[in-house]
Design an enzyme around this catalytic site. Structure first.
Site, short mmCIF file in Angstrom:
data_model
loop_
_atom_site.label_atom_id
_atom_site.label_comp_id
_atom_site.label_asym_id
_atom_site.label_seq_id
_atom_site.Cartn_x
_atom_site.Cartn_y
_atom_site.Cartn_z
CG HIS A 156 -2.02 -1.01 1.13
ND1 HIS A 156 -3.32 -0.67 0.85
CD2 HIS A 156 -2.01 -2.35 1.26
CE1 HIS A 156 -4.06 -1.76 0.81
NE2 HIS A 156 -3.30 -2.80 1.07
CG ASP A 364 -0.23 9.20 0.79
OD1 ASP A 364 -0.23 8.02 1.21
OD2 ASP A 364 -0.99 10.08 1.21
P1 ADQ Z 1 -3.30 5.99 4.79
O1 ADQ Z 1 -1.90 6.47 4.97
O2 ADQ Z 1 -4.06 5.78 6.01
O3 ADQ Z 1 -3.35 4.67 3.91
P2 ADQ Z 1 -5.24 7.33 2.91
O4 ADQ Z 1 -5.14 6.59 1.64
O5 ADQ Z 1 -5.45 8.78 2.75
O6 ADQ Z 1 -3.99 7.14 3.85
O7 ADQ Z 1 -6.48 6.75 3.69
C1 ADQ Z 1 -7.00 7.33 4.85
C2 ADQ Z 1 -8.41 6.80 5.08
O8 ADQ Z 1 -8.76 7.06 6.41
C3 ADQ Z 1 -9.42 7.47 4.19
O9 ADQ Z 1 -10.38 6.53 3.78
C4 ADQ Z 1 -10.03 8.53 5.08
O10 ADQ Z 1 -11.38 8.82 4.81
C5 ADQ Z 1 -9.91 7.88 6.44
N1 ADQ Z 1 -9.71 8.92 7.45
C6 ADQ Z 1 -8.72 9.82 7.51
N2 ADQ Z 1 -8.90 10.64 8.55
C7 ADQ Z 1 -10.02 10.25 9.17
C8 ADQ Z 1 -10.72 10.70 10.31
N3 ADQ Z 1 -10.34 11.74 11.03
N4 ADQ Z 1 -11.81 10.05 10.64
C9 ADQ Z 1 -12.24 9.00 9.93
N5 ADQ Z 1 -11.61 8.53 8.85
C10 ADQ Z 1 -10.52 9.14 8.47
C11 ADQ Z 1 -2.38 3.76 3.36
C12 ADQ Z 1 -1.34 4.40 2.45
C13 ADQ Z 1 -2.02 5.22 1.37
C14 ADQ Z 1 -2.98 4.33 0.59
C15 ADQ Z 1 -3.89 3.56 1.51
C16 ADQ Z 1 -4.71 2.52 0.77
O11 ADQ Z 1 -0.45 5.23 3.21
O12 ADQ Z 1 -1.07 5.78 0.50
O13 ADQ Z 1 -3.78 5.12 -0.27
O14 ADQ Z 1 -3.16 2.88 2.52
O15 ADQ Z 1 -3.92 1.71 0.01
#
Ligand code: ADQ
Length: 535
Positions: A156, A364
């Protein structure tokens, strides 16, 4: 039908609707549709290793098989090797890498324990899908226990360029462990290229087709599967009557007219201090927008036991305080900082109610927030996505305003451009973005990965056959590959084969200058962990 078995470090609670973390969100979306088994850590910590036992819970078509970590595992595996070594290295933060042999041992131990516990739960035709950097050697550990199922691995997070990877201790062993899988998936073509470049240029491997790479006779399918979201789910949540009420509250409660949103786990890879500095610069450069614009930054806590995460929290709190002190007024708070998880419905309405979304990570893997924001917009009055060129999502979402998050002025100017962008341009960009988000949604991601996993299990046999054909050119690399195949069939040991035949290991044009690459003996050891009782 084959059962899907998903393995990830952490198993999320499917009934909790505010899971902050991209991996849990997309796995849950995939598993909700197919059912199956989800195996991993339940988030609990027990004092001693002996207390680690597995518990199975049934939730309709989904079975959760979870276990705690021991206090030692939590320190060495989770906080240590996973989050203080692998995470910073993969996000190009070598300055934050902390490494100890104890932590590396802890990482091996937990992967071994996962395999030991999971292997008896597997059925013959199960498709096993292993997720992310916590479990890179799990495939090797499962193979060592005789598991012959199709096993795929999806990373990921970014796969760093070889020049960065080689600075990380244990990198050879880790990268080569991936050869135990039938398929390895990456988020972007850059990640795949980085991996293939490392294997070819530093380890003497070779591409044998566009998506098959070979290392000493072991072939592996590598491909790109950009992770996606459940578009309809986000759209429905963002258009509900409750969402409409929340959006009205957002606009009424605020002292301002325009909301900019940022939603990120509080992680140094997300570029939050840089974002706040860019917002401050925007207020300085474009004072006419003061009092008209607010930045709402939602940043739930994460990995708070790691020092670097404590540091980033203090930095962010100090910065938002500074900006509010410097620019704020009795009727305007420029930065609203929310340090907790928020229900997904609330997030969807906040996305829809915000004119601009800032997704400006320094690195990311993909970034799901960017896609969620696009899906939540009103097609007749959409907002604008400002997206870092270093997010995996930028490879696809070209119609966003693409920025360099390190360039404070560039981001400040992009914020202004997003705010004043005419409706027509916003709609045009949004239409294109929405088409991309929809064509690569979460279902497409899971189905294409699993389809490729089944195909690669079949193709792998053929790739090895190809290496045994007489017309294979007699390049040293090919000879080494063929010896590898013979070793795999038990007819020769790679070590003795090379020793007795005067054949040089693959090197020369493709090998990086200054890198001696692994010795033959070491390569054999790395690639043949199945001979060891433990991985
Ligand atoms: P993350 O680093 O966690 O994921 P991201 O892809 O942005 O980053 O996902 C975050 C998720 O958490 C989103 O679905 C968002 O809606 C949710 N989220 C964030 N803040 C929140 C909050 N305050 N309350 C509730 N929900 C919240 C890792 C990798 C990424 C990759 C994903 C998936 O670092 O690059 O995109 O996995 O593969």
């Amino acid at each position: 039908m084959r059962r899907l078995v998903v393995v990830s470090n952490r198993v999320a609670d499917p009934e909790c609707n505010s899971t902050a973390g991209g991996l849990s969100v997309c796995i849950l979306d995939a598993l909700r549709k197919s059912g199956g088994l989800w195996f991993g850590w339940n988030g609990e910590i027990v004092p001693r290793d002996e207390e680690v036992t597995v518990t199975c819970t049934r939730l309709e078509s989904l079975t959760l098989a979870t276990m705690p970590l021991s206090a030692r595992d939590y320190q060495e595996y989770y906080l240590g090797f996973c989050n203080a070594t692998l995470w910073p290295a993969h996000h190009y933060r070598l300055d934050l890498v902390r490494f100890t042999q104890e932590c590396a041992q802890g990482y091996r131990r937990v992967n071994d324990r996962f395999a030991e516990t999971l292997a008896p739960l597997l059925k013959q035709r199960d498709l096993v899908w292993v997720h992310d950097y916590h479990l890179i050697p799990l495939g090797t550990c499962l193979r060592a226990r005789g598991v012959d199922n199709a096993i795929g691995f999806f990373l990921h997070i970014p796969f760093p360029s070889p020049e960065v990877l080689v600075a990380m201790p244990e990198h050879e062993w880790l990268a080569c462990s991936l050869f135990a899988y039938d398929l390895v998936g990456f988020q972007t073509s850059i990640d795949k290229e980085n991996f293939c470049r490392f294997i070819c240029e530093y380890m003497g491997g070779k591409m044998i087709s566009q998506d098959t790479i070979d290392l000493a006779g072991k072939s592996l399918t590598v491909s790109v599967f950009p992770v996606g979201i459940d578009v309809d789910y986000i759209m429905t949540m963002s258009q509900s009557p409750e969402a409409e009420m929340r959006i009205q509250r957002l606009h009424r409660s605020g002292e301002t007219r325009i909301n900019i949103i940022g939603v990120d786990r509080l992680d140094y890879s997300k570029g939050l201090p840089e974002r706040l500095r860019a917002f401050r610069r925007f207020l300085e450069l474009f004072p006419r927008h003061q009092k008209a614009v607010t930045l709402m930054q939602i940043a739930p806590p994460t990995r708070e036991d790691v020092q670097a995460y404590m540091d980033i929290r203090y930095e962010l709190e100090a910065l938002s305080g500074e900006i509010n002190g410097e620019f704020g007024d009795f009727d305007w708070t420029p930065v609203r900082y929310i340090h907790r998880s928020v229900a997904r419905e609330t997030l969807a309405s906040l996305y829809r109610g915000s004119r601009v979304c800032l997704v400006t990570p320094l690195r990311d893997g993909m970034n799901l927030v960017a896609k969620e924001y696009v899906a939540a917009q009103d097609v007749d009055d959409p907002g604008v996505l400002v997206l870092s060129r270093f997010a995996g999502a930028a490879e696809d979402l070209e119609e966003a305003l693409i920025v360099n998050p390190y360039d404070t002025d560039e981001v400040a100017e992009a914020i202004e451009r997003a705010i004043i962008m005419p409706a027509e341009e916003r709609m045009e960009r949004h239409r294109a973005l929405m088409a991309r988000v929809r064509s690569r949604d979460g279902r497409n991601w899971a189905e294409s990965f699993l389809g490729a996993l089944i195909a690669s299990k079949f193709r792998k046999g053929r790739a090895i056959e190809y290496l045994r054909t007489p017309q294979t050119p007699q390049h040293p690399a090919h000879i080494a590959h063929r010896l590898g195949s013979l070793r795999a069939s038990g007819r020769i040991s790679l070590d003795s084969g090379l020793k007795n035949s005067n054949i040089s290991p693959p090197q020369g044009s493709s090998r990086k200058r200054g890198s001696e690459g692994p010795s033959r003996k070491r390569l054999t050891a790395i690639l043949a962990p199945e001979q060891k009782p433990k991985c």
